[in-house]
Every structure is written in structure tokens, then in C-alpha cells.
Write an enzyme that holds these catalytic residues in place. Structure first.
Site, mmCIF file in Angstrom:
data_model
loop_
_atom_site.group_PDB
_atom_site.id
_atom_site.type_symbol
_atom_site.label_atom_id
_atom_site.label_comp_id
_atom_site.label_asym_id
_atom_site.label_seq_id
_atom_site.Cartn_x
_atom_site.Cartn_y
_atom_site.Cartn_z
ATOM 1 C CE LYS A 1 -7.699 4.013 4.356
ATOM 2 N NZ LYS A 1 -8.561 2.971 3.787
ATOM 3 C CB SER B 1 -11.861 -1.778 3.881
ATOM 4 O OG SER B 1 -10.495 -1.881 3.561
ATOM 5 N NE ARG C 1 -2.394 1.596 3.534
ATOM 6 C CZ ARG C 1 -3.035 1.536 4.700
ATOM 7 N NH1 ARG C 1 -4.224 0.973 4.772
ATOM 8 N NH2 ARG C 1 -2.490 2.009 5.793
#
Length: 210
Positions: free
Chosen positions: A139, A110, A42
């Protein structure tokens, strides 16, 4: 690679901002030696060329150790790399039959509510990433979930769940009894001076929680 829930035990999600001059593939290798069971690439803000270079290096390490290599957000990139799987955020799930688009791959999604978890399960997710269970710096739009809410989401689906969001060696035991299959971590490994030792300590604590 066929999905098995044990793969979720210690799930490392990469973040190059913590590396301090080390290569991502080097840190991933150390983390795997310490007990990481799955790796998700990521990386935001890289050009396509840089991302491909990073992906190939990390994927090679994962293959060396037989650890699943998962790509975040992009089915297209996952297919291009021949990755073991893809993980999709709620806003990244395409219309139509997502299972068909990810045929032969591990599919993670998610979720942060019972409804979103059940929706992801219906779409054919192999596992769910549920959080953020603690505060997270990776995040900024992540909603905080209490252990009680995590337990409620896990109980609402038959799909295995990995908890994510600010998890480290100091707070993970607070998640005992939630029913999760594993923990997804970022800074708990990538921000540490000794990623192998950090992973080893996290792996022990995840096994306690499970």
C-alpha cells in the site's frame, strides 16, 4: 460464522504477485496448515471473472479447514460469494448503517488514528486493522505508525485490533506489549519459498507478542 478475537492471531492477506507460478489456493492451504487463522482475499487488477475464479478456489480451501474467508473492500462481492466477512478501508465504508449491509458477516475496518479507530468501532466493526506499523510495499499511501501510536489506538477502543504493514518474522517482536490480538501479513507468507514453515514461524512469534 460467529466472530471470535482468536481468529485474528495470524491473518493472511493474499497477494498473487509473489506466487512465482504457484496457485493462490495452494499457497493459502499451506499457510493454513502452518497456523494461519484468517484469510483475506485482496487482489487488485483482476477482471471480475478472474477474481470470482480466484475467490471460489481460496474460499473452498478456507471452508475445508474451517478458517474465516474475508473479502477486501467489496460488500457486494462478499455477499455474492457467501463469504464469512468483509474488510473495508476507511474510504470504502458506505454511508448509512454498514452493520445492516453486512448482516451475518464478520466486519473489519481499517484505521490509522485514534479518531478513525473510534469511528469504526461506533459503526459496528468486529475488529480493526491498524497500520502500517512498518514499511509496506503493498500500500503506497500507507502512513507509518510507531509502536507507541499503535498502543495508543488499541487503548482507545474496546474492539480487538490486528496490526498490519510490513510485519515479518524479523520485526514482529518489536510490537510486544502493544495489546494487539494478532498480525496481518502478506509477503511474510506469500513471498516465502515454504509458506507452511513461514506461517508456523510467524504463528509462534505472534503468540509471543500476544
Amino acid at each position: 460464522m460467529k466472530f471470535q478475537k482468536e481468529m485474528l492471531t495470524l491473518y493472511a492477506v493474499t497477494d498473487q504477485t509473489w506466487l512465482n507460478g504457484r496457485s493462490l489456493s495452494e499457497v493459502v492451504e499451506q499457510a493454513i496448515r502452518g497456523g494461519v487463522t484468517m484469510v483475506q482475499l485482496r487482489e487488485k487488477g483482476q477482471s471480475e471473472e478472474e477474481l470470482l475464479e480466484t475467490a471460489h478456489a481460496v474460499q473452498a480451501v478456507c471452508r475445508k479447514y474451517g478458517v474465516p474467508f474475508i473479502v477486501n473492500d467489496s460488500i457486494e462481492l462478499a455477499r455474492k460469494l457467501g463469504a464469512d466477512g468483509v474488510h473495508l478501508g476507511q474510504s470504502d465504508v458506505p454511508e448509512g448503517d454498514v452493520r445492516k449491509l453486512t448482516e451475518g458477516m464478520i466486519l473489519g475496518m481499517s484505521a490509522n488514528t485514534v479518531e478513525s479507530a473510534q469511528r469504526a468501532a461506533q459503526k459496528g466493526a468486529d475488529y480493526l486493522g491498524v497500520g502500517a506499523v512498518f514499511g509496506t510495499t503493498t500500500k503506497h499511501d500507507a502512513r507509518h505508525l510507531s509502536p507507541e501510536k499503535l498502543r495508543e489506538i488499541i487503548a482507545s477502543v474496546e474492539v480487538p485490533v490486528v496490526a498490519i504493514g510490513g510485519i515479518d518474522a524479523q520485526n514482529i517482536l518489536q510490537l510486544s506489549g502493544c495489546g494487539m490480538e494478532g498480525a496481518a501479513v502478506v509477503s511474510a507468507i506469500f513471498a516465502q519459498a515454504d509458506p507452511e514453515q513461514a506461517a508456523r514461524e510467524m504463528r509462534k512469534k505472534v503468540e509471543q507478542v500476544k
